[in-house]
Write a protein that holds these residues in place. Structure first.
Motif, PDB file in Angstrom:
ATOM      1  N   ARG A 148       0.838  -1.206   0.000  1.00  0.00           N
ATOM      2  CA  ARG A 148       0.000   0.000   0.000  1.00  0.00           C
ATOM      3  C   ARG A 148       0.871   1.252   0.000  1.00  0.00           C
ATOM      4  O   ARG A 148       0.606   2.209  -0.734  1.00  0.00           O
ATOM      5  N   PHE A 149       1.940   1.263   0.802  1.00  0.00           N
ATOM      6  CA  PHE A 149       2.813   2.441   0.841  1.00  0.00           C
ATOM      7  C   PHE A 149       3.636   2.562  -0.434  1.00  0.00           C
ATOM      8  O   PHE A 149       3.739   3.654  -1.008  1.00  0.00           O
ATOM      9  N   GLY A 150       4.220   1.460  -0.881  1.00  0.00           N
ATOM     10  CA  GLY A 150       5.145   1.527  -2.013  1.00  0.00           C
ATOM     11  C   GLY A 150       4.487   1.584  -3.377  1.00  0.00           C
ATOM     12  O   GLY A 150       5.013   2.198  -4.301  1.00  0.00           O
ATOM     13  N   PHE A 151       3.320   0.939  -3.520  1.00  0.00           N
ATOM     14  CA  PHE A 151       2.647   0.864  -4.808  1.00  0.00           C
ATOM     15  C   PHE A 151       1.307   1.595  -4.825  1.00  0.00           C
ATOM     16  O   PHE A 151       0.996   2.321  -5.763  1.00  0.00           O
ATOM     17  N   GLY A 152       0.481   1.356  -3.802  1.00  0.00           N
ATOM     18  CA  GLY A 152      -0.913   1.762  -3.859  1.00  0.00           C
ATOM     19  C   GLY A 152      -1.294   3.003  -3.101  1.00  0.00           C
ATOM     20  O   GLY A 152      -2.468   3.187  -2.774  1.00  0.00           O
ATOM     21  N   ASN A 153      -0.352   3.890  -2.832  1.00  0.00           N
ATOM     22  CA  ASN A 153      -0.650   5.084  -2.033  1.00  0.00           C
ATOM     23  C   ASN A 153      -1.549   6.086  -2.746  1.00  0.00           C
ATOM     24  O   ASN A 153      -2.196   6.911  -2.108  1.00  0.00           O
ATOM     25  N   ALA A 154      -1.605   6.025  -4.080  1.00  0.00           N
ATOM     26  CA  ALA A 154      -2.399   7.000  -4.843  1.00  0.00           C
ATOM     27  C   ALA A 154      -3.762   6.444  -5.253  1.00  0.00           C
ATOM     28  O   ALA A 154      -4.490   7.101  -6.002  1.00  0.00           O
ATOM     29  N   ILE A 155      -4.095   5.246  -4.782  1.00  0.00           N
ATOM     30  CA  ILE A 155      -5.388   4.640  -5.069  1.00  0.00           C
ATOM     31  C   ILE A 155      -6.054   4.278  -3.746  1.00  0.00           C
ATOM     32  O   ILE A 155      -5.472   4.455  -2.677  1.00  0.00           O
ATOM     33  N   SER A 156      -7.270   3.778  -3.809  1.00  0.00           N
ATOM     34  CA  SER A 156      -7.969   3.421  -2.573  1.00  0.00           C
ATOM     35  C   SER A 156      -7.323   2.205  -1.919  1.00  0.00           C
ATOM     36  O   SER A 156      -6.663   1.393  -2.585  1.00  0.00           O
ATOM     37  N   GLU A 157      -7.508   2.078  -0.618  1.00  0.00           N
ATOM     38  CA  GLU A 157      -6.964   0.914   0.084  1.00  0.00           C
ATOM     39  C   GLU A 157      -7.582  -0.373  -0.451  1.00  0.00           C
ATOM     40  O   GLU A 157      -6.904  -1.396  -0.567  1.00  0.00           O
ATOM     41  N   LYS A 158      -8.850  -0.320  -0.807  1.00  0.00           N
ATOM     42  CA  LYS A 158      -9.525  -1.500  -1.357  1.00  0.00           C
ATOM     43  C   LYS A 158      -8.865  -1.944  -2.656  1.00  0.00           C
ATOM     44  O   LYS A 158      -8.561  -3.130  -2.834  1.00  0.00           O
ATOM     45  N   GLU A 159      -8.630  -0.998  -3.566  1.00  0.00           N
ATOM     46  CA  GLU A 159      -7.993  -1.363  -4.828  1.00  0.00           C
ATOM     47  C   GLU A 159      -6.565  -1.842  -4.605  1.00  0.00           C
ATOM     48  O   GLU A 159      -6.122  -2.806  -5.237  1.00  0.00           O
ATOM     49  N   SER A 160      -5.845  -1.185  -3.701  1.00  0.00           N
ATOM     50  CA  SER A 160      -4.477  -1.608  -3.404  1.00  0.00           C
ATOM     51  C   SER A 160      -4.449  -3.052  -2.910  1.00  0.00           C
ATOM     52  O   SER A 160      -3.630  -3.861  -3.346  1.00  0.00           O
ATOM     53  N   ASN A 161      -5.367  -3.389  -2.018  1.00  0.00           N
ATOM     54  CA  ASN A 161      -5.413  -4.752  -1.486  1.00  0.00           C
ATOM     55  C   ASN A 161      -5.776  -5.769  -2.563  1.00  0.00           C
ATOM     56  O   ASN A 161      -5.260  -6.901  -2.573  1.00  0.00           O
ATOM     57  N   GLU A 162      -6.656  -5.370  -3.482  1.00  0.00           N
ATOM     58  CA  GLU A 162      -7.026  -6.269  -4.575  1.00  0.00           C
ATOM     59  C   GLU A 162      -5.843  -6.520  -5.509  1.00  0.00           C
ATOM     60  O   GLU A 162      -5.614  -7.657  -5.944  1.00  0.00           O
ATOM     61  N   LEU A 163      -5.088  -5.477  -5.821  1.00  0.00           N
ATOM     62  CA  LEU A 163      -3.908  -5.635  -6.669  1.00  0.00           C
ATOM     63  C   LEU A 163      -2.847  -6.485  -5.977  1.00  0.00           C
ATOM     64  O   LEU A 163      -2.188  -7.317  -6.612  1.00  0.00           O
ATOM     65  N   TYR A 164      -2.705  -6.264  -4.689  1.00  0.00           N
ATOM     66  CA  TYR A 164      -1.743  -7.048  -3.902  1.00  0.00           C
ATOM     67  C   TYR A 164      -2.081  -8.531  -3.976  1.00  0.00           C
ATOM     68  O   TYR A 164      -1.203  -9.373  -4.195  1.00  0.00           O
ATOM     69  N   ALA A 165      -3.358  -8.843  -3.795  1.00  0.00           N
ATOM     70  CA  ALA A 165      -3.791 -10.238  -3.801  1.00  0.00           C
ATOM     71  C   ALA A 165      -3.663 -10.871  -5.182  1.00  0.00           C
ATOM     72  O   ALA A 165      -3.410 -12.076  -5.303  1.00  0.00           O
ATOM     73  N   ARG A 166      -3.805 -10.068  -6.213  1.00  0.00           N
ATOM     74  CA  ARG A 166      -3.811 -10.608  -7.579  1.00  0.00           C
ATOM     75  C   ARG A 166      -2.425 -10.785  -8.174  1.00  0.00           C
ATOM     76  O   ARG A 166      -2.161 -11.787  -8.859  1.00  0.00           O
ATOM     77  N   TRP A 167      -1.508  -9.847  -7.950  1.00  0.00           N
ATOM     78  CA  TRP A 167      -0.282  -9.808  -8.740  1.00  0.00           C
ATOM     79  C   TRP A 167       1.019  -9.990  -7.973  1.00  0.00           C
ATOM     80  O   TRP A 167       2.055 -10.241  -8.594  1.00  0.00           O
ATOM     81  N   THR A 168       1.046  -9.832  -6.652  1.00  0.00           N
ATOM     82  CA  THR A 168       2.348  -9.788  -5.974  1.00  0.00           C
ATOM     83  C   THR A 168       2.984 -11.164  -5.813  1.00  0.00           C
ATOM     84  O   THR A 168       2.295 -12.171  -5.609  1.00  0.00           O
ATOM     85  N   ILE A 169       4.306 -11.174  -5.908  1.00  0.00           N
ATOM     86  CA  ILE A 169       5.102 -12.387  -5.732  1.00  0.00           C
ATOM     87  C   ILE A 169       6.384 -12.026  -4.976  1.00  0.00           C
ATOM     88  O   ILE A 169       6.767 -10.858  -4.917  1.00  0.00           O
ATOM     89  N   PRO A 170       7.066 -13.015  -4.385  1.00  0.00           N
ATOM     90  CA  PRO A 170       8.376 -12.744  -3.771  1.00  0.00           C
ATOM     91  C   PRO A 170       9.382 -12.372  -4.860  1.00  0.00           C
ATOM     92  O   PRO A 170       9.322 -12.879  -5.977  1.00  0.00           O
TER      93      PRO A 170
END
Length: 277
Positions: A148-170
């Motif tokens: 949320r801080f590094g990627f999704g700070n300019a969008i809603s927390e809901k959208e940030s969490n959805e993107l996190y769940a969909r695309w993030t990997i180690p």
């Protein structure tokens, strides 16, 4: 005789999977390009698999990633257009300077050697990795709050969490260490041939609310190209953060990229330009 479709190589950065480029690839394909988005060395083809096998990418550094994509390019019939985000933007610049691309678009690109600004927000974004020297040899995951801080700070927390769940990997920690200490190394893998006079055109794109690669960092990189007569342009998107390639506003950035490529002469014969979804 069939028309040759110009290849476009999409390169993702840390913490996003290669499949996050799929919407971009669909739009570029509809415009007559031939898009491909190989993952980083060791990256599994599916998000779930990549999350289960972090050790597969642990320790991978910038030079290994560059050679991985260079190998892909050498198998193509013609030099591709390079489109990279974050560390993918650094890789795209490096490949372009080495003569491996016909043009490049670097979106919120990780800092190359010679960039001096180091804003506090960027330090905070990198701390999950840089805070522990052992992470140089590890793969590291972000928490939803860190994303949320590094990627999704300019969008809603809901959208940030959805993107996190969909695309993030180690992702491997090594590239962050290599970039962070680039100015202290005479042979840094984060070095780019910014003086190359024969390279293709380059577009740097900055989200002006980006925490991971703040706008001042991208502007500093743009200035480093001042000694090259090759085309180098900077486009700034206000109110956009590091998620600008994958969030609900991604199409604005993709559409600008297509238009810029057309203005550089890549639209003729490929149908590049604006497209209505």
């Amino acid at each position: 005789m069939s028309e040759t479709r110009t290849p476009v190589l999409f390169i993702h950065g840390l913490w996003l999977h290669a499949t996050s480029w799929r919407p971009w690839m669909d739009v570029f394909s509809a415009q007559g390009y031939d898009p491909i988005a190989p993952g980083w060395p060791g990256e599994s083809p599916m998000v779930a698999e990549a999350r289960e096998t972090p050790e597969a990418v642990a320790g991978v550094g910038i030079d290994v990633v560059v050679e991985h994509y260079a190998h892909t390019i050498r198998a193509l019939e013609q030099a591709p257009i390079l489109v990279g985000h974050s560390f993918g933007g650094l890789i795209a610049q490096k490949l372009l300077g080495m003569g491996y691309g016909s043009a490049a678009v670097a979106i919120d690109p990780a800092q190359i050697k010679g960039v001096k600004p180091l804003p506090l927000a960027q330090l905070r974004s990198g701390f999950p990795v840089l805070g522990n020297p052992a992470n140089r040899k590890r793969a590291v995951s972000l928490t939803a709050a860190q994303f949320r801080f590094g990627f999704g700070n300019a969008i809603s927390e809901k959208e940030s969490n959805e993107l996190y769940a969909r695309w993030t990997i180690p992702s491997p920690g090594r590239p962050l260490f290599e970039a962070a200490f680039a100015n202290f190394s005479s042979h840094s893998p984060a070095a780019v041939d910014t003086a190359n006079a024969t390279r293709g055109p380059l577009l740097l794109i900055s989200g002006q609310k980006d925490h991971t690669v703040p706008d001042v960092v991208t502007r500093a990189a743009f200035k480093l190209y001042g000694d090259s007569p090759a085309v180098t342009e900077l486009k700034q998107f206000a109110d956009r953060g590091h998620s600008l390639t994958i969030d609900s506003g991604w199409y604005e950035v993709a559409d600008y990229t297509l238009g810029w490529l057309a203005r550089q002469g890549f639209g003729a014969g490929t149908g590049a330009g604006r497209v209505a979804l």
